[in-house]
Design an enzyme around this catalytic site. Structure first.
Site, PDB file in Angstrom:
ATOM      1  N   ASP A  70     -32.408  58.566  42.457  1.00  0.00           N
ATOM      2  CA  ASP A  70     -33.467  59.380  42.936  1.00  0.00           C
ATOM      3  C   ASP A  70     -34.616  58.729  42.869  1.00  0.00           C
ATOM      4  OD1 ASP A  70     -32.050  61.452  44.089  1.00  0.00           O
ATOM      5  OD2 ASP A  70     -32.755  63.143  42.734  1.00  0.00           O
ATOM      6  N   GLN A  73     -51.074  60.854  38.730  1.00  0.00           N
ATOM      7  CA  GLN A  73     -52.512  60.837  39.016  1.00  0.00           C
ATOM      8  C   GLN A  73     -52.771  60.291  40.375  1.00  0.00           C
ATOM      9  OE1 GLN A  73     -54.664  62.727  37.114  1.00  0.00           O
ATOM     10  NE2 GLN A  73     -53.058  62.935  35.684  1.00  0.00           N
ATOM     11  N   GLU A 114     -46.485  56.745  32.036  1.00  0.00           N
ATOM     12  CA  GLU A 114     -45.441  56.230  32.976  1.00  0.00           C
ATOM     13  C   GLU A 114     -45.847  55.901  34.343  1.00  0.00           C
ATOM     14  OE1 GLU A 114     -46.230  60.040  34.135  1.00  0.00           O
ATOM     15  OE2 GLU A 114     -44.782  60.192  32.323  1.00  0.00           O
ATOM     16  N   MET A 146     -38.682  61.937  29.150  1.00  0.00           N
ATOM     17  CA  MET A 146     -38.016  62.860  28.377  1.00  0.00           C
ATOM     18  C   MET A 146     -37.142  64.022  29.152  1.00  0.00           C
ATOM     19  SD  MET A 146     -38.927  65.391  25.075  1.00  0.00           S
ATOM     20  CE  MET A 146     -39.929  66.351  26.280  1.00  0.00           C
ATOM     21  N   THR A 203     -42.345  61.406  25.903  1.00  0.00           N
ATOM     22  CA  THR A 203     -42.455  62.819  25.838  1.00  0.00           C
ATOM     23  C   THR A 203     -42.773  63.507  27.077  1.00  0.00           C
ATOM     24  OG1 THR A 203     -44.482  62.675  24.537  1.00  0.00           O
ATOM     25  CG2 THR A 203     -42.482  62.988  23.241  1.00  0.00           C
ATOM     26  N   ARG A 245     -56.766  61.326  32.608  1.00  0.00           N
ATOM     27  CA  ARG A 245     -57.875  61.013  33.843  1.00  0.00           C
ATOM     28  C   ARG A 245     -58.926  60.396  33.341  1.00  0.00           C
ATOM     29  NH1 ARG A 245     -55.893  65.688  36.298  1.00  0.00           N
ATOM     30  NH2 ARG A 245     -57.271  67.220  34.953  1.00  0.00           N
ATOM     31  N   ASP A 301     -53.279  67.571  28.797  1.00  0.00           N
ATOM     32  CA  ASP A 301     -52.922  66.028  28.920  1.00  0.00           C
ATOM     33  C   ASP A 301     -53.228  65.683  30.180  1.00  0.00           C
ATOM     34  OD1 ASP A 301     -51.598  66.352  26.584  1.00  0.00           O
ATOM     35  OD2 ASP A 301     -49.611  66.206  27.310  1.00  0.00           O
TER      36      ASP A 301
END
Length: 275
Positions: free
Chosen positions: A166, A236, A137, A181, A177, A73, A68
């Site tokens: 936090d 990233q 995200e 999640m 997901t 990227r 993933d």
């Protein structure tokens, strides 16, 4: 063949992945023009093309070999992403539909034509300046480990919540997901245009996950002095923010595009990955 030009980009630090790239090149190079991403090409000892230039070269889809993270990227390098076909050389892989043993057969089918699904992305702004576009995200966390941050989240002009936690995760359906999640957020079908807001370890029990319309403008402000936070985009890239900074999230005009595999069902795929 319907497809004349394809790109290929891979994670470069694992020999078995480079071996799979060599296999794909050997099988298809005589039948279709293949543009190899620069980092991958360097490992192979050949001339490469930056992913961000592949669209202007006429590439119609990119084969991403890895996990993933490799897919994310590759998408991040393109303002208007080309369709991506992911070959899963990672572990779980929600964004990579094709297993290594099926790679050649699947690519063979795709070269005769394919369809793809659009996946919404989110543009991230800091004090009016665009930082990045997120496919999965945006996570806002304390800059210091084991410290909570205090912040306010607005949807349009309306205060959604004032939180001590936090952190908080803002996820697309594609990213629902992933981190969201794990933090207790719901799984959202990619056909739903929405953004999931998931507090991470909130201090008050009334701070719950929200699902809001994708066309909402979201504003985040820190509300405690002398505390800094970090924005992490798709895991990233990261940026520090402080008290007076204003973070805004808006739906991007340019979606991610994922090649559809004929026998892929979102619900079955998620259940299979999670068992």
């Amino acid at each position: 063949m319907a497809i004349k030009k394809i790109g290929i980009s891979a994670r470069c630090d694992r020999p078995e992945i480079i071996g799979k790239v060599r296999e794909i090149l050997a099988h298809f190079s005589s039948r279709v023009q293949i543009f190899v991403a620069t980092p991958t090409a360097e490992v192979l000892g050949m001339e490469g093309t930056p992913v961000e230039r592949m669209r202007e070269e006429g590439v119609e889809l990119i084969i991403s070999v890895g996990g993933d993270g490799t897919v994310l990227r590759n998408i991040a390098k393109m303002k208007d992403p080309l369709p991506i076909l992911g070959i899963n050389m990672g572990t779980l892989g929600f964004l990579v539909d094709v297993e290594p043993e099926d790679a050649l057969e699947t690519i063979e089918e795709v070269l005769y034509g394919f369809s793809y699904s659009d996946r919404m992305r989110v543009d991230v702004f800091l004090n009016g300046e665009m930082l990045e576009t997120a496919t999965n995200e945006i996570a806002i966390m304390s800059a210091k480990p084991a410290k909570i941050i205090q912040f306010e989240v607005y949807v349009g002009d309306c205060l959604l919540d004032s939180m001590r936690a936090d952190g908080v995760v803002f996820a697309t359906p594609t990213g629902s997901t992933a981190y969201a999640m794990s933090a207790g957020g719901p799984i959202i079908s990619p056909r739903v245009n929405a953004i999931v807001v998931v507090p991470v370890a909130p201090f008050k029990l009334s701070s719950r996950p929200w699902v809001i319309p994708s066309d909402s403008e979201i504003t985040i402000r820190l509300s405690a002095p002398k505390k800094e936070a970090v924005i992490a985009i798709d895991g990233q890239k990261s940026y520090r923010i402080k008290l007076d900074d204003v973070v805004k999230l808006k739906k991007s005009r340019f979606p991610a595009r994922f090649v559809r595999i004929s026998d892929t069902c979102f619900y079955e795929r998620v259940q299979r990955k999670l068992t």
